[in-house]
Write a protein that holds these residues in place. Structure first.
Motif, PDB file in Angstrom:
ATOM      1  N   LEU A  81       4.787  -9.486  -1.526  1.00  0.00           N
ATOM      2  CA  LEU A  81       4.868  -9.077  -0.136  1.00  0.00           C
ATOM      3  C   LEU A  81       6.303  -8.703   0.207  1.00  0.00           C
ATOM      4  N   TRP A  82       6.460  -7.610   0.944  1.00  0.00           N
ATOM      5  CA  TRP A  82       7.763  -7.107   1.366  1.00  0.00           C
ATOM      6  C   TRP A  82       7.767  -6.972   2.880  1.00  0.00           C
ATOM      7  N   LEU A  96       4.480  -5.163   3.779  1.00  0.00           N
ATOM      8  CA  LEU A  96       3.954  -4.201   2.820  1.00  0.00           C
ATOM      9  C   LEU A  96       3.635  -4.875   1.502  1.00  0.00           C
ATOM     10  N   GLN A  97       2.693  -4.265   0.810  1.00  0.00           N
ATOM     11  CA  GLN A  97       2.379  -4.698  -0.546  1.00  0.00           C
ATOM     12  C   GLN A  97       2.004  -3.454  -1.342  1.00  0.00           C
ATOM     13  N   LEU A  98       2.644  -3.289  -2.495  1.00  0.00           N
ATOM     14  CA  LEU A  98       2.292  -2.208  -3.413  1.00  0.00           C
ATOM     15  C   LEU A  98       1.559  -2.809  -4.598  1.00  0.00           C
ATOM     16  N   VAL A  99       0.444  -2.192  -4.957  1.00  0.00           N
ATOM     17  CA  VAL A  99      -0.310  -2.623  -6.128  1.00  0.00           C
ATOM     18  C   VAL A  99      -0.414  -1.413  -7.051  1.00  0.00           C
ATOM     19  N   ASP A 108      -1.606   1.567  -4.747  1.00  0.00           N
ATOM     20  CA  ASP A 108      -2.169   1.238  -3.438  1.00  0.00           C
ATOM     21  C   ASP A 108      -1.062   0.650  -2.580  1.00  0.00           C
ATOM     22  N   LEU A 109      -0.935   1.157  -1.380  1.00  0.00           N
ATOM     23  CA  LEU A 109       0.059   0.691  -0.416  1.00  0.00           C
ATOM     24  C   LEU A 109      -0.699   0.077   0.749  1.00  0.00           C
ATOM     25  N   ARG A 110      -0.437  -1.195   0.991  1.00  0.00           N
ATOM     26  CA  ARG A 110      -1.048  -1.882   2.126  1.00  0.00           C
ATOM     27  C   ARG A 110       0.069  -2.277   3.073  1.00  0.00           C
ATOM     28  N   ALA A 111      -0.189  -2.160   4.363  1.00  0.00           N
ATOM     29  CA  ALA A 111       0.834  -2.475   5.359  1.00  0.00           C
ATOM     30  C   ALA A 111       0.183  -3.065   6.598  1.00  0.00           C
ATOM     31  N   GLY A 112       0.995  -3.763   7.378  1.00  0.00           N
ATOM     32  CA  GLY A 112       0.518  -4.349   8.628  1.00  0.00           C
ATOM     33  C   GLY A 112       1.312  -5.585   8.970  1.00  0.00           C
ATOM     34  N   ALA A 114       2.076  -9.762   8.702  1.00  0.00           N
ATOM     35  CA  ALA A 114       2.205 -10.652   7.543  1.00  0.00           C
ATOM     36  C   ALA A 114       0.866 -11.237   7.124  1.00  0.00           C
ATOM     37  N   ASP A 115       0.010 -11.528   8.097  1.00  0.00           N
ATOM     38  CA  ASP A 115      -1.263 -12.167   7.780  1.00  0.00           C
ATOM     39  C   ASP A 115      -2.430 -11.191   7.679  1.00  0.00           C
ATOM     40  N   TYR A 116      -2.173  -9.892   7.909  1.00  0.00           N
ATOM     41  CA  TYR A 116      -3.272  -8.929   7.869  1.00  0.00           C
ATOM     42  C   TYR A 116      -2.728  -7.540   7.555  1.00  0.00           C
ATOM     43  N   LEU A 117      -2.812  -7.144   6.308  1.00  0.00           N
ATOM     44  CA  LEU A 117      -2.345  -5.826   5.869  1.00  0.00           C
ATOM     45  C   LEU A 117      -3.494  -4.835   6.070  1.00  0.00           C
ATOM     46  N   TRP A 118      -3.575  -4.247   7.248  1.00  0.00           N
ATOM     47  CA  TRP A 118      -4.729  -3.425   7.617  1.00  0.00           C
ATOM     48  C   TRP A 118      -4.591  -1.947   7.269  1.00  0.00           C
ATOM     49  N   ILE A 119      -3.391  -1.437   7.139  1.00  0.00           N
ATOM     50  CA  ILE A 119      -3.217  -0.034   6.754  1.00  0.00           C
ATOM     51  C   ILE A 119      -3.376   0.047   5.239  1.00  0.00           C
ATOM     52  N   THR A 120      -4.281   0.882   4.789  1.00  0.00           N
ATOM     53  CA  THR A 120      -4.531   1.014   3.357  1.00  0.00           C
ATOM     54  C   THR A 120      -4.384   2.476   2.953  1.00  0.00           C
TER      55      THR A 120
END
Length: 189
Positions: A81-82, A96-99, A108-112, A114-120
């Motif tokens: 997590l970033w 953000l999280q990159l997978v 895959d880039l997820r953002a939002g 800290a407890d809910y990365l809703w942008i995918t």
């Protein structure tokens, strides 16, 4: 099953619809503004090898270089997590999280929050030779329209936010292309 005799009503097939009508429908769909689309997909051709493009995209630190507004990336508590500041919404904090999926050359880039990365978003790198018979890479960037876009604080109306996603993707893909074609990204990847 032959398509001209069987299948659900409403299928648009050459056996049922004359080419002129199908082409007109395709043109109308292309020209229509589609705020109701569930996905926004943009693409760019980059004069760099696919593995170089993927190596650059998979590194979270590089987001501050090629994205329009993400700055000050730092590791956050949590696996991969970033945390970053989004300059579009002053004082905001985005997580953000990159997978990276190396065999597929996909990130895959997820953002939002800290407890809910809703942008995918998904970035897929393909050899341009396979798709366009030319050297380089094609990067496809797809973002899903999550319901949270409708309550995004940045724009006066929800559709304003979703309508701007394609434009921002284009700006950021331009940045990505400029960095990688200048060789700067390859030196850092």
């Amino acid at each position: 099953m032959t398509p001209d005799r069987h299948g659900p009503d409403g299928l648009i097939l050459a056996e049922r619809h004359p080419p002129a009508a199908a082409l007109e429908r395709a043109r109308a769909a292309r020209l229509r503004r589609r705020e109701d689309d569930l996905f926004c997909t943009r693409q760019v051709v980059i004069s760099a090898l696919p593995h170089e493009v993927f190596a650059y995209l998979r590194e979270p630190e590089h987001l501050a270089e090629w994205t329009y507004s993400l700055r000050g990336l730092a590791r956050a508590a949590g696996p991969d997590l970033w945390r970053a500041t989004d300059l579009l919404t002053p004082g905001s904090e985005v997580f953000l999280q990159l997978v990276a999926h190396e065999p597929a050359l996909a990130v895959d880039l997820r953002a939002g929050a800290a407890d809910y990365l809703w942008i995918t978003s998904s970035l897929l790198v393909r050899p341009a030779g396979e798709l366009l018979a030319k050297p380089g890479s094609v990067v496809f960037w797809s973002t899903a329209r999550h319901p949270n876009y409708d309550s995004f604080p940045l724009a006066p109306t929800p559709d304003d936010v979703w309508a701007s996603v394609a434009g921002f993707h284009d700006l950021e893909l331009h940045n990505l292309k400029s960095i990688l074609e200048s060789g700067a990204g390859a030196r850092r990847a």
